[in-house]
Design an enzyme around this catalytic site. Structure first.
Site, mmCIF file in Angstrom:
data_model
loop_
_atom_site.group_PDB
_atom_site.id
_atom_site.type_symbol
_atom_site.label_atom_id
_atom_site.label_comp_id
_atom_site.label_asym_id
_atom_site.label_seq_id
_atom_site.Cartn_x
_atom_site.Cartn_y
_atom_site.Cartn_z
ATOM 1 N N LYS A 52 101.513 33.614 -41.705
ATOM 2 C CA LYS A 52 101.931 34.908 -42.272
ATOM 3 C C LYS A 52 101.624 34.953 -43.768
ATOM 4 C CE LYS A 52 105.234 35.442 -38.566
ATOM 5 N NZ LYS A 52 106.584 35.284 -38.047
ATOM 6 N N GLN A 96 112.337 33.471 -40.218
ATOM 7 C CA GLN A 96 111.655 32.925 -39.048
ATOM 8 C C GLN A 96 112.661 32.364 -38.044
ATOM 9 O OE1 GLN A 96 108.180 33.062 -38.585
ATOM 10 N NE2 GLN A 96 108.666 32.367 -36.532
ATOM 11 N N ASP A 119 110.331 42.796 -39.387
ATOM 12 C CA ASP A 119 110.215 42.254 -38.031
ATOM 13 C C ASP A 119 110.702 43.267 -37.000
ATOM 14 O OD1 ASP A 119 108.992 39.807 -37.665
ATOM 15 O OD2 ASP A 119 110.766 38.630 -38.174
#
Ligand code: NAD
Length: 294
Positions: A52, A96, A119
């Site tokens: 990312k 994460q 997200d």
């Protein structure tokens, strides 16, 4: 059979994001900035987070990587999230998953302000998605919608079977494909570990989305001729064919089913690259305040 090339489609997204960044720079604007929080030393999580950060570099976004100790307390992590929520330099951020056992993932997801939740896991974003309102869409299902769009795969009126009901892939995928939109307008069957006689459903499917994490699960006797198969699964399996002794396997038995499919995504190189490209896309939307305008 046509292979759905997620690398190619994601490169096209990166190219258009780069062009947007060039335009922002040309007028002296602030480039989008993504922060990623990594807790602990889970090797898969490290790989995903590094990818990312690399994607940010590729498109010219700013990025911040916060590496936190495996033993961090829930309160300390929530405090970090509060700081990121309040930091005006950061347009969007992700934490994460999975997180260590001492931390409640739901609390963490809900602590992220919806307008920075790139997200798309916050209940506000998921609720807005259900209502067909502007929202950050979860990156993996969003990436799959973009793949179907890029390959002009008809979804309206089709029977789509989604296997797996996780909050990050299967459940939002089933909602997106059932919405009155294009791609969308599918009749969706959502299957999971308690589904009985799963092949009854997969044999009727025009489109199958695999998100269960069981390598080589889908076999040719479970599908009809001409089905579209989108394989989200990524599992590290042992092999004698690579130096490392491992390779990535999808949930489809690709060699067994490919000839029977009209379209199929490979693993790797299908859904995976799209997930990160869509996260980048959400970060651009966040920097433009396009979803939450106030
Ligand atoms: P998960 O592990 O949270 O849940 C798996 C789901 O599969 C559950 O809902 C369960 O009910 C269902 N399931 C398990 N066994 C089943 C069976 N035999 N029959 C029917 N359903 C069954 O799922 P997840 O986090 O969505 O991950 C699924 C897979 O997708 C994993 O391999 C993961 O690594 C991969 N993944 C890939 C990406 C990507 O970008 N390509 C993103 C996220 C997850």
């Amino acid at each position: 059979m046509q292979l759905i090339d997620g690398r190619k489609v994601s490169e096209d997204i990166y190219q258009s994001l780069k062009e947007e960044v060039d335009k922002i720079r040309a007028v002296g604007g602030k480039v989008p900035h993504l922060a990623a929080v990594l807790v602990g030393n889970n090797p898969a999580s490290q790989t995903y987070v590094n990818a990312k950060v690399k994607a940010c570099e590729q498109v010219g976004f700013g990025s911040t990587l916060l590496k936190l100790d495996e033993n961090i307390s829930e309160d300390a992590l929530l405090d970090t999230i509060k700081q990121l929520n309040e930091n005006n330099d950061i347009d969007g951020f992700i934490v994460q998953l999975p997180l260590p056992h001492q931390i409640d993932e739901n609390k963490v997801t809900q602590a992220i302000m919806p307008h920075k939740d790139v997200d798309g896991f916050h209940p506000t974003n998921l609720g807005r998605m259900v209502l067909n309102l502007p929202a950050y869409l979860p990156a993996t299902p969003f990436g799959i919608v973009k793949l179907l769009e890029a390959y002009k795969i008809e979804t309206s009126g089709k029977h789509c079977v989604v296997i797996g009901r996780s909050h990050i892939v299967g459940s939002p995928m089933s909602i997106l494909l059932a919405r009155n939109s294009n791609p969308g307008n599918c009749t969706v069957t959502l299957c999971h570990s308690r589904t009985k006689d799963l092949a009854t459903y997969t044999k009727q499917a025009d489109i199958i989305i695999l998100a269960l994490g069981k390598p080589y699960f889908l076999k040719k006797e479970m599908i009809k001729e001409g089905v579209v198969v989108v394989d989200v699964g990524i599992t590290r399996v042992e092999t004698t064919t690579t130096k490392s002794g491992f390779k990535l396997a999808g949930d489809a038995d690709f060699d067994d089913i490919a000839e029977k499919c009209s379209y199929i995504t490979p693993v790797p190189g299908g859904v995976g690259p799209m997930t990160i490209a869509c996260l980048m896309n959400n970060t651009l939307l966040a920097s433009r305040k396009e979803i939450y305008k106030d």
